[in-house]
Design an enzyme around this catalytic site. Structure first.
Site: not given
Ligand SMILES: *Cc1c(COP(=O)(O)O)cnc(C)c1O
Length: 405
Positions: A48, A134, A184, A188, A213, A216, A247
């Protein structure tokens, strides 16, 4: 009571039998388009690290400077004596980046979700989640004790029904209070986009709160690169913006962006923030460097390289082009065991693309999740296209969730 060893062995056998066994693969170099694992070089199409910042000189230098000045560890929770200058500077940098009053950082995005949803809602409240949210959002909602409802992926009509139901719950019992919608922005495992403007309109109509969220999307979308909410022009209508620093931003940690009031509240109520040692100063400094970099001309250059690689791969595989480009390209296989076989075959040919299976995605929706990075060369992408074409993946499976128009 079952014997500990035989119980775990039997349960692992069951996982293995279902084609769902997960194993770690040791990587012996930094995150890069080519990595070395078990003595072999593999082209990495699974990270990522979309802009290639995880191993970028500016981030590494920022981390080194922070280590020299602030040491290796933070020593305690931020609220005890660990609120070090690098954390405070990161939060100021992030607030400017996100154009919000304030931000709060956590050790991971997972911890940010857990702490935030758990602080904002509880028993007598209602959380309505997109079906493909997620695991950290699902876990957070469950742990909060709120009543959970799931709406069909990106389905505004279904969400409207759930919101109407929630409104009825709230008006029929004075104990019921808050309604939180969670989604989101860029999904993801599917790479498609939430219809943020429509979601905002809907939650406002019902007086609900919205948490988005941007794990990505942070660093990739909007003029300031702060995420899809910025690109859609709705950042200020979203009560809680969340994301990760691990990411596209190339470091590690999670963040919440919003009003000063929200952040002050979380400092007091988010348990994953309060009861956890502050992130290493180096991680905070690297993240701040990542945030600065994505907004710089060098960051713009990296982003256009990323989109160029995405265009090349989609064209080579004859995939349609969604309205906005995305670095996540899922190739749906379906059967779990078949996906594992295909991933193994690709690894033999020198490509690192793990099979994504239940419970990360639904049963029967196993896939090869290809991700591209600004650090890939056109030649590497062309080699990947050749290898994927030879797998003869069934074409109807290629675009499982076309972006909403
Ligand atoms: C990776 C991810 C997270 C978690 O983030 P980290 O910093 O890796 O713990 C949260 N939400 C989504 C959609 C993700 O892909």
């Amino acid at each position: 009571m079952p014997d500990f060893t035989s119980d775990l062995a039997a349960r692992l056998d069951q996982i293995r039998g279902a084609g769902l066994l997960r194993q770690l693969r040791r990587i012996d170099v930094a995150q890069a388009p080519a990595v070395i694992s078990r003595g072999r070089t593999l082209l990495n199409f699974s990270s990522n690290d979309y802009l290639g910042l995880a191993n970028h000189d500016e981030l590494k230098q920022a981390a080194r400077r922070a280590i020299e000045e602030f040491g290796a560890g933070a020593g305690s929770s931020r609220l005890i004596c660990g609120s070090l200058a690098p954390h405070e500077e990161l939060e100021t940098t992030l607030a400017q980046f996100k154009h919000t009053e304030a931000t709060l950082t956590f050790s991971t995005g997972y911890a940010a979700a857990l702490g935030t949803i758990g602080a904002l809602v509880g028993t007598h409240d209602i959380v309505i989640l997109d079906k493909l949210s997620h695991a950290c959002l699902v876990d957070a909602a469950r742990l909060s004790g709120a009543t959970l409802r799931v709406f069909a992926h990106n389905d505004l009509a279904d969400l409207e029904q759930k919101l109407a139901w929630a409104q009825q719950q709230v008006s029929s019992d004075p104990k019921n209070r808050r309604v939180l919608v969670v989604t989101e922005s860029v999904f993801s495992m599917d790479g498609d986009l939430a219809p943020l403007a429509e979601l905002v309109e809907l939650k406002q109509r019902f007086g609900a709160w919205l948490m988005v969220d941007e794990a990505h999307a942070t660093g990739l979308y909007g003029l300031n690169r702060s995420g899809l909410a910025e690109a859609a022009g709705v950042s200020h209508e979203i009560e809680i913006q969340m994301g990760t620093l691990g990411k596209a931003l190339g470091a590690s940690g999670g963040y919440i962006a919003g009003s000063r009031l929200l952040i002050d509240f979380l400092i007091n109520k988010a348990r994953s923030f309060i009861f956890s040692t502050a992130p290493a100063p180096a991680a905070a400094a690297a993240a701040a460097a990542g945030v600065r970099l994505v907004q710089s001309p060098a960051g713009t250059q990296l982003l256009s390289q990323l989109w160029a690689r995405v265009t090349e791969l989609r064209a080579a595989l004859d995939l349609d082009f969604p309205p906005l480009p995305g670095a996540i390209i899922p190739l749906i296989v379906g059967d779990e065991t078949r996906a594992v076989e295909l991933a193994a075959k690709l690894a033999e040919q020198g490509f690192l693309i793990p099979a994504i299976r239940y419970p990360t995605v639904a049963r029967g929706k196993a896939r090869l999740r290809v991700t591209l990075s600004a650090a890939h060369t056109p030649g590497q992408v062309a080699d990947l296209a050749t290898a994927l074409t030879a797998l003869n993946l069934p074409s109807p499976n290629r675009n499982p969730n076309p972006a909403p128009s």
